[in-house]
Every structure is written in structure tokens, then in C-alpha cells.
Design an enzyme around this catalytic site. Sequence first.
Site, short mmCIF file in Angstrom:
data_model
loop_
_atom_site.label_atom_id
_atom_site.label_comp_id
_atom_site.label_asym_id
_atom_site.label_seq_id
_atom_site.Cartn_x
_atom_site.Cartn_y
_atom_site.Cartn_z
N GLU A 114 0.83 -1.21 0.00
CA GLU A 114 0.00 0.00 0.00
C GLU A 114 0.86 1.25 0.00
O GLU A 114 0.56 2.23 -0.69
CB GLU A 114 -0.90 0.04 1.25
CG GLU A 114 -1.88 -1.10 1.35
CD GLU A 114 -1.30 -2.31 2.08
OE1 GLU A 114 -0.10 -2.62 1.89
OE2 GLU A 114 -2.04 -2.94 2.83
N ALA B 164 17.57 -45.86 -19.15
CA ALA B 164 18.32 -46.95 -18.52
C ALA B 164 19.75 -46.53 -18.16
O ALA B 164 20.28 -46.94 -17.13
CB ALA B 164 18.35 -48.16 -19.45
N ARG C 295 10.48 -21.33 -11.11
CA ARG C 295 11.61 -21.29 -10.18
C ARG C 295 11.89 -19.86 -9.72
O ARG C 295 12.24 -19.62 -8.57
CB ARG C 295 12.88 -21.81 -10.86
CG ARG C 295 13.02 -23.30 -10.82
CD ARG C 295 14.35 -23.68 -11.47
NE ARG C 295 14.56 -25.12 -11.47
CZ ARG C 295 15.60 -25.70 -12.05
NH1 ARG C 295 16.52 -24.97 -12.66
NH2 ARG C 295 15.73 -27.01 -12.01
N THR D 185 20.85 -36.84 -6.29
CA THR D 185 20.58 -36.11 -7.54
C THR D 185 21.76 -35.23 -7.93
O THR D 185 22.13 -35.14 -9.10
CB THR D 185 19.29 -35.26 -7.36
OG1 THR D 185 18.20 -36.14 -7.18
CG2 THR D 185 19.04 -34.38 -8.56
N ASP E 172 23.30 -36.06 -11.45
CA ASP E 172 22.94 -35.16 -12.55
C ASP E 172 23.72 -33.84 -12.56
O ASP E 172 23.67 -33.12 -13.56
CB ASP E 172 21.44 -34.79 -12.48
CG ASP E 172 20.54 -36.02 -12.57
OD1 ASP E 172 21.05 -37.06 -13.03
OD2 ASP E 172 19.37 -35.91 -12.18
C1 AOF Z 1 0.15 -5.15 4.37
N1 AOF Z 1 0.75 -4.94 3.17
O1 AOF Z 1 2.29 -5.41 1.62
C2 AOF Z 1 2.21 -6.75 3.55
C3 AOF Z 1 1.55 -6.99 4.79
O2 AOF Z 1 7.06 -6.87 9.96
P1 AOF Z 1 6.29 -6.10 8.94
O3 AOF Z 1 6.01 -4.69 9.37
O4 AOF Z 1 6.91 -6.13 7.58
O5 AOF Z 1 4.85 -6.77 8.86
C4 AOF Z 1 4.67 -8.08 8.39
C5 AOF Z 1 3.22 -8.46 8.50
O6 AOF Z 1 2.41 -7.50 7.81
C6 AOF Z 1 2.93 -9.80 7.81
O7 AOF Z 1 3.04 -10.86 8.71
C7 AOF Z 1 1.50 -9.61 7.34
O8 AOF Z 1 0.56 -9.84 8.38
C8 AOF Z 1 1.48 -8.14 6.97
N2 AOF Z 1 1.94 -8.00 5.59
N3 AOF Z 1 0.52 -6.20 5.13
O9 AOF Z 1 -0.73 -4.38 4.76
C9 AOF Z 1 1.76 -5.67 2.73
N4 AOF Z 1 3.28 -7.50 3.14
ZN ZN Z 2 1.19 -3.02 5.94
#
Ligand code: AOF
Ligand code: ZN
Length: 333
Positions: A47, A159, A179, A191, A195
Site C-alpha cells: 500500500e 536406462a 523457479r 541427484t 545429474d
Molecule cells: C500489508 N501490506 O504489503 C504486507 C503486509 O514486519 P512487517 O512490518 O513487515 O509486517 C509483516 C506483516 O504484515 C505480515 O506478517 C502480514 O501480516 C502483513 N503483511 N501487510 O498491509 C503488505 N506485506
Molecule cells: Zn502493511
Amino acid sequence: MRLAIDASQRVRGTTSPNPPVGAVILDAAGEVVGIGATRPPGGSHAEVAALTEAGERARGGTAVVTLEPCNHWGRTGPCAQALIDAGVAAVHYAVDDPNPAASGGADRLRDAGITVTGGTLAADVAHGPLRAWLHRQRTGRPHVTWKFAASLDGRTAAADGTSQWITGPESRARVHADRARLDAIVVGTGTVLADDPWLTARLPDGSLAPHQPLRVVVGTRDVPSTAKVLDAAAPTLLLRTHDVSEVLAALADRDDVLIEGGPTLAGAFLAAGCIDRVQAYVAPVVLGAGSHAVEGAGVGTITEALRFRRESVDTVGDDVLLTLVPKDPTRSE
Ligand code: AOF
Ligand code: ZN
């Protein structure tokens, strides 16, 4: 919300332990004036990134976010307050934040007189970009996908042990694109010895993708210092264990983990009930002999068979990609 989802898809693999969230700001006339996505831990939430782009044009506008805006001081300030301060009139979000420390943003926004709608495209987000993070919030462990490529007769190598190019170029391109959005790729020492895989995410021109997942090698056999997996292209973690819970504990702050091989590792994860999703690429080719995708999944008789439910079936070039989830999740739900 589709734009916000797209923005979040682009940062998958770069945000954990935080969720990959996307946000779009519309001005009062409904024009898109800001798009943002979660920055790596410690950086802006989605946000705030979108509001920064929008500036004053956010006033009287609408915010669209894939996760309920947070309500806490964590590594960054509360997004709910940032939206209030920016003067937005309405907020639409997809999924409630299950993290008790961060939830409550919707109520805070309503208390400030903002119109708040939750649940917009919630299933698309919960099964898409936020799937792995929501899984870890719910279960306390990473979301584990097991991926393999097999011939029509269920062989993962011929094989003589050769296994490259069972599937076609379209499948390989898809694997590399996937990935680049992962947190970690896990293989067994067997692996690596057989490989010598590189385990990097490559772009269609063969160059390295900007984001590389952590490479994880599991097992007790020695890995030669010349192994490609130990080069500088991406970080690598060597875990001298076969124990599934030790592997998951070492990856506890990662959301989205892929098991790539070989059969012993896949068998151990299956037997432990720690596979949350299967991606089976099946190629229209017969090898007649050679290795299989799984050894030792603990199935002795048909009633013990591990059964899966179809999530999707896609054609990828000449191959078929089956995406499956456990029918009777033991530890995964
Ligand atoms: C949001 N917008 O883009 C995200 C959110 O430790 P912080 O401050 O980075 O907070 C992490 C927590 O905030 C995460 O566990 C989740 O609940 C929320 N993430 N919230 O409004 C975001 N990445
Ligand atoms: Zn946030």
C-alpha cells in the site's frame, strides 16, 4: 484487483517471511495512479509503495489490495493509517490478514469513515499469490510442492541415467519461470551426484533471472566442491540430514518450497505427509527402462496408496501438466 494480483506475482519469492501483496490506487475519477507490491523485508508494504507513486492523487480515491491492510507497527508502520492519512475514500481487499499481530486494519479504516469491502477475488488470491504464505500462517511450515517430469511409462531417466529433455521446451520454460518465484528448491545429494544440476532460474535467452531461490541440498553424502549447485549464481544451503522435519525446520521462514528430486527425497516427503501439491509433467515418450519418481513412500498394499485430487490439467507444448493436492491431507491442513 487483477492489476494488484499481477503486481504481487512479480514479487513472489522476494518477500518472505512477509507475504507478496499487491496494491493499486485509483484517483477520485477512477484512473489508476499508483501500483505497488511488497518490498523485501524491512522495505515498504504494498500500500505504501502504491501511495508513494500516487501522491496527492490518492485523496478521495480508492485502494485495491490483495491482503487486508495491516494495523501494526512491525518492521514498517501500519498501512491502514497510511491509507487514512492519504485521504482515500474506499478500500477493497481480497483476503483477511490471519496474522493476529497485523489484523484489524479493516476495522480501523471503517472507524475512520472509509468504505471497506473485503473478499474481492478472495479465492484467486488465496489459491494464487498468497497461497504459500497463508499455508505457513495456518500450519507453521512452508508450502511444499513436489515437481517431477516423467515419460508415458513413468520413468524419470533412461536406462543409462540420462534424463535431460524428457519433456519439451515449453515445459522447461515454464519450470524456469516458476523457479524464479520460489523461495527454495530442494534436492537430495544423490541427484547432485548423478545429474550435477545447476538449480537456477533462467530466462528464455539462458541468462539468470533477477531473483534466484535458495538452493538446498539434503543428505549425508559428500557434495564435491566442483558441483554446479555450489557456484556463485545463487545461495546454497547444505543440510546433512535425511529427516523431513529437520529440513522443514531449516526452511521455517520460507513460504514457497519446491522438491525437485530425487526419488528417495520425494518418498520421504510423501511418507511424512509433507507434500502440499504435486506438479507432474508427463511427456509423450516411452523409455521402457530407467528410474522412477519415487522410492520408499511407505506404501505396502493398495489400501495404503497415497491418493490425490486434481487441481488442474494443462497442456504445455506436447506435455501434460497435472497439478494435484493430497486427497487426505495428513499434516498439510
Ligand atoms: C500489508 N501490506 O504489503 C504486507 C503486509 O514486519 P512487517 O512490518 O513487515 O509486517 C509483516 C506483516 O504484515 C505480515 O506478517 C502480514 O501480516 C502483513 N503483511 N501487510 O498491509 C503488505 N506485506
Ligand atoms: Zn502493511
